[in-house]
Design a protein around this motif. Structure first.
Motif, PDB file in Angstrom:
ATOM      1  N   THR A 165       0.820  -1.214   0.000  1.00  0.00           N
ATOM      2  CA  THR A 165       0.000   0.000   0.000  1.00  0.00           C
ATOM      3  C   THR A 165       0.854   1.264   0.000  1.00  0.00           C
ATOM      4  OG1 THR A 165      -0.110   0.022   2.418  1.00  0.00           O
ATOM      5  CG2 THR A 165      -1.851  -1.170   1.238  1.00  0.00           C
ATOM      6  N   LEU A 166       2.170   1.117  -0.168  1.00  0.00           N
ATOM      7  CA  LEU A 166       3.108   2.235  -0.132  1.00  0.00           C
ATOM      8  C   LEU A 166       3.025   3.009   1.189  1.00  0.00           C
ATOM      9  CD1 LEU A 166       3.308   1.653  -3.264  1.00  0.00           C
ATOM     10  CD2 LEU A 166       3.808   4.083  -3.494  1.00  0.00           C
ATOM     11  N   CYS A 167       2.909   2.282   2.276  1.00  0.00           N
ATOM     12  CA  CYS A 167       2.902   2.936   3.587  1.00  0.00           C
ATOM     13  C   CYS A 167       4.301   3.405   3.980  1.00  0.00           C
ATOM     14  CB  CYS A 167       2.349   1.993   4.648  1.00  0.00           C
ATOM     15  SG  CYS A 167       3.418   0.585   5.035  1.00  0.00           S
ATOM     16  N   ASN A 168       5.312   2.836   3.301  1.00  0.00           N
ATOM     17  CA  ASN A 168       6.723   3.205   3.484  1.00  0.00           C
ATOM     18  C   ASN A 168       7.301   2.787   4.840  1.00  0.00           C
ATOM     19  OD1 ASN A 168       6.963   4.326   0.926  1.00  0.00           O
ATOM     20  ND2 ASN A 168       6.311   6.353   1.616  1.00  0.00           N
TER      21      ASN A 168
ATOM     22  N   LYS B 206       3.964   0.747  -7.156  1.00  0.00           N
ATOM     23  CA  LYS B 206       3.601   2.125  -7.493  1.00  0.00           C
ATOM     24  C   LYS B 206       2.115   2.331  -7.251  1.00  0.00           C
ATOM     25  CE  LYS B 206       3.094   0.978 -12.415  1.00  0.00           C
ATOM     26  NZ  LYS B 206       3.547   1.297 -13.791  1.00  0.00           N
ATOM     27  N   ASP B 207       1.724   3.600  -7.207  1.00  0.00           N
ATOM     28  CA  ASP B 207       0.338   3.925  -6.920  1.00  0.00           C
ATOM     29  C   ASP B 207       0.018   5.290  -7.518  1.00  0.00           C
ATOM     30  OD1 ASP B 207      -2.191   3.676  -5.916  1.00  0.00           O
ATOM     31  OD2 ASP B 207      -1.598   3.562  -3.801  1.00  0.00           O
ATOM     32  N   SER B 208      -1.206   5.708  -7.341  1.00  0.00           N
ATOM     33  CA  SER B 208      -1.641   7.032  -7.787  1.00  0.00           C
ATOM     34  C   SER B 208      -2.282   7.757  -6.623  1.00  0.00           C
ATOM     35  CB  SER B 208      -2.643   6.900  -8.940  1.00  0.00           C
ATOM     36  OG  SER B 208      -3.769   6.143  -8.525  1.00  0.00           O
ATOM     37  N   LEU B 209      -2.392   9.071  -6.726  1.00  0.00           N
ATOM     38  CA  LEU B 209      -3.021   9.841  -5.665  1.00  0.00           C
ATOM     39  C   LEU B 209      -4.533   9.653  -5.697  1.00  0.00           C
ATOM     40  CD1 LEU B 209      -1.053  13.223  -5.718  1.00  0.00           C
ATOM     41  CD2 LEU B 209      -1.052  11.516  -3.895  1.00  0.00           C
ATOM     42  N   PHE B 210      -5.109   9.607  -4.546  1.00  0.00           N
ATOM     43  CA  PHE B 210      -6.564   9.509  -4.426  1.00  0.00           C
ATOM     44  C   PHE B 210      -7.084  10.873  -3.987  1.00  0.00           C
ATOM     45  CE2 PHE B 210     -10.572   8.697  -2.316  1.00  0.00           C
ATOM     46  CZ  PHE B 210     -11.168   7.757  -3.131  1.00  0.00           C
ATOM     47  N   SER B 211      -8.096  11.352  -4.685  1.00  0.00           N
ATOM     48  CA  SER B 211      -8.662  12.671  -4.384  1.00  0.00           C
ATOM     49  C   SER B 211      -9.935  12.529  -3.564  1.00  0.00           C
ATOM     50  CB  SER B 211      -8.971  13.421  -5.678  1.00  0.00           C
ATOM     51  OG  SER B 211      -7.782  13.635  -6.422  1.00  0.00           O
ATOM     52  N   CYS B 212     -10.096  13.432  -2.654  1.00  0.00           N
ATOM     53  CA  CYS B 212     -11.285  13.466  -1.804  1.00  0.00           C
ATOM     54  C   CYS B 212     -12.548  13.557  -2.659  1.00  0.00           C
ATOM     55  CB  CYS B 212     -11.188  14.665  -0.857  1.00  0.00           C
ATOM     56  SG  CYS B 212     -12.646  14.912   0.175  1.00  0.00           S
ATOM     57  N   ILE B 213     -13.525  12.719  -2.379  1.00  0.00           N
ATOM     58  CA  ILE B 213     -14.745  12.704  -3.202  1.00  0.00           C
ATOM     59  C   ILE B 213     -15.646  13.903  -2.911  1.00  0.00           C
ATOM     60  CG2 ILE B 213     -14.736  10.200  -3.464  1.00  0.00           C
ATOM     61  CD1 ILE B 213     -16.852  10.050  -1.267  1.00  0.00           C
ATOM     62  N   GLU B 214     -15.298  14.674  -1.866  1.00  0.00           N
ATOM     63  CA  GLU B 214     -16.088  15.861  -1.548  1.00  0.00           C
ATOM     64  C   GLU B 214     -15.488  17.117  -2.166  1.00  0.00           C
ATOM     65  OE1 GLU B 214     -18.976  16.512   0.376  1.00  0.00           O
ATOM     66  OE2 GLU B 214     -19.306  14.373   0.046  1.00  0.00           O
ATOM     67  N   CYS B 215     -14.200  17.361  -1.874  1.00  0.00           N
ATOM     68  CA  CYS B 215     -13.580  18.616  -2.332  1.00  0.00           C
ATOM     69  C   CYS B 215     -12.628  18.438  -3.499  1.00  0.00           C
ATOM     70  CB  CYS B 215     -12.864  19.306  -1.181  1.00  0.00           C
ATOM     71  SG  CYS B 215     -11.404  18.396  -0.578  1.00  0.00           S
TER      72      CYS B 215
END
Length: 555
Positions: free
Chosen positions: A433-436, A499-508
């Motif tokens: 989960t790329l928690c590092n 690798k992963d991608s950024l997740f954007s807030c579903i509200e803002c």
């Protein structure tokens, strides 16, 4: 700076080529540092007389090698940061064992030699601590007995690891024991033998393993004395310079370079080797030099003298072969287990790349005589490690030069998992989960996080295979494989493991986490929030919007 006092005469033309060497015994220069006569300088170099006596080289080669021996001692003078200490050792001698005619005979002989001996039953002793000159025996009844040295008349595996505590079983006669004890009476001096960099250590203040011991403590495992021990309650190494035998075995087995050999650091070796380019080296520990008093050294052989026999690691050995540009001979009746594994590893690499060995080991004079013609020119490369550079980084840089763009397959090492080992980790990208957490666990920069690319990257050539990252991973996504070194460019560069991608807030719409981490949280909490759509929605919200939604839900 250098002085050579000898009946051997070099022509003036040759002398003029080495202006740093004084051939005039009447010289009283205040800048004199090294001489083959101890009373004339700060550092004595008796190996100069040994070489003059035994070499078969012509005059020019002979003086060139003498100059190299001078420079080797100068490197020690400049780069060996050892300190000298002293303590007082009294004549109070404790004999540990039961009363017997043998013990009483020893007491009488000890008294005759000026000792003040006393006998103590081992069954009365709870614990012994301290160091030579100031030992304390704590008895079961609470009494404490002080003593300077001791002789064991019982079998004990640990107490003889103290300098100043001898086992009678290890000697041929009482006289031999007493003779050694007497050499330590009065003002006893000793020097720093190990240098320690805790930030590179893979035991220092880390979590213990499942056995409560720590993931790497090879230095403690190989130490034959109490020179280095460990305290698992605080996860710290404890060094006793006075108990250290100065063999250097801990330096050879340390995977990171957290330990260096104070009498002859890596900097010493690199500085000395600058003068051994295009030579065929005979590497000799100074403590074994006397074994070669009557040997004829061929013209093409250039001796390099090191203080002890057990500290050379794979990085030391590869440096000697590369800096000289030739394979070489290592004469030593004793080769430590870490050095044995290092020798095999380096020779396996050279056999794979060049179909020849990098070094040849002679444990005795008879074997040495058969090896004179073995060294040959292979490949020359000069490299200076940066300050605090890890041992694996140093070793990798030297391997990269030889491999270049080729792919030569795998060289195995470290199957025992006890001494020198190489390998790599594998990461299950689906679980990661790329928690590092693994990045935080790695102190040699083998694992790094690329924040711009949102990737986890790994360089196997820097990995010490300590395994600390494996239990650090909360997803059980990492596995360790002791499969040796891959002699190919990709082994020495960072590669993307996950690798992963950024997740954007579903509200803002603000990016606030990685997609995999959100999916992980949803899989864990989704079932609990299944009947509450607001709580379920908060799992995909940033912190600010999460609070906003929860407050709206209360209304």
């Amino acid at each position: 700076m250098f002085e050579l006092i000898s009946s051997h005469h070099f022509s003036q033309d040759l002398q003029d080529q080495y202006p740093l060497i004084s051939f005039d015994s009447s010289s009283q220069s205040s800048e004199l540092i090294i001489s083959n006569r101890q009373e004339n300088s700060q550092i004595s170099a008796p190996e100069l007389d040994w070489y003059l006596q035994n070499t078969q080289a012509d005059e020019a080669t002979k003086l060139a090698n003498l100059h190299r021996l001078f420079q080797n001692k100068l490197a020690i003078f400049d780069h060996a940061p050892f300190k000298e200490y002293s303590l007082e050792v009294g004549n109070d001698l404790l004999l540990i064992g039961s009363d017997s005619p043998t013990a009483q005979d020893f007491i009488q002989k000890a008294q005759n030699e000026g000792f003040n001996p006393s006998l103590l039953d081992a069954q009365k002793i709870q614990h012994i601590s301290g160091k030579i000159g100031s030992f304390i025996a704590l008895l079961h009844d609470g009494e404490e007995i002080s003593f300077s040295q001791a002789v064991l008349f019982i079998h004990d595996e640990n107490l003889p690891k103290f300098l100043g505590i001898l086992s009678i079983q290890d000697f041929h006669s009482p006289e031999e024991v007493l003779a050694l004890l007497k050499t330590r009476l009065g003002n006893y001096t000793y020097k720093t033998t190990t240098l320690y960099t805790p930030s590179l250590c893979q035991y220092h203040q880390r979590r213990p393993d499942k056995n409560g011991e720590g993931f790497c403590h090879k230095c403690v495992n190989v130490c034959p004395s109490f020179g280095v021990t460990k305290d698992d309650s605080i996860m710290e190494l404890i060094f006793s310079q006075v108990d250290c035998m100065g063999c250097g075995g801990c330096v050879a087995t340390c995977p990171t370079g957290a330990l260096d050999f104070a009498p002859y650091t890596m900097d010493c070796l690199i500085q000395s080797l600058r003068f051994y380019k295009d030579t065929q080296i005979l590497l000799i520990p100074e403590n074994f030099l006397s074994l070669l008093d009557e040997i004829n050294i061929p013209k093409h052989i250039s001796p390099l003298i090191i203080p002890r026999e057990k500290f050379p690691s794979e990085a030391h050995l590869l440096a000697i072969a590369q800096e000289s540009g030739n394979s070489f001979i290592f004469f030593s009746p004793i080769i430590s287990r870490p050095s044995q594994e290092a020798i095999k590893l380096v020779n396996d690499i050279y056999q794979t790349l060049f179909q020849t060995d990098a070094l040849y080991v002679a444990n005795d004079i008879e074997t040495l005589q058969t090896l004179w013609d073995k060294p040959k020119s292979i490949i020359q490369y000069s490299y200076t490690p940066s300050p605090q550079e890890s041992k694996r980084k140093h070793f990798a840089e030297r391997l990269i030069f030889m491999i270049k763009d080729g792919d030569f397959g795998q060289v195995e090492s470290g199957e025992s998992g006890e001494m020198i080992r190489y390998g790599e980790i594998k990461i299950d990208e689906d679980k990661c989960t790329l928690c590092n957490s693994c990045v935080g666990a790695c102190n040699v920069n083998s694992l790094i996080a690329n924040s711009k690319k949102l990737t986890l990257e790994y360089n196997p050539s820097l990995c010490t295979t300590c395994g600390y990252c494996v239990p650090s991973c909360p997803e059980d996504a990492i596995s360790l494989h002791l499969n040796g070194i891959r002699l190919a460019p990709q082994y020495f560069t960072y590669k993307t493991m996950a690798k992963d991608s950024l997740f954007s807030c579903i509200e803002c719409g603000k990016p606030f986490a990685t997609s995999k981490s959100i999916e992980k949280i949803k899989s864990m909490m989704g079932g609990h929030f299944a009947d509450d759509p607001i709580k379920l929605r908060t799992l995909e919200c940033c912190a600010d919007c999460k609070v906003k939604l929860m407050l709206e839900g209360i209304k």
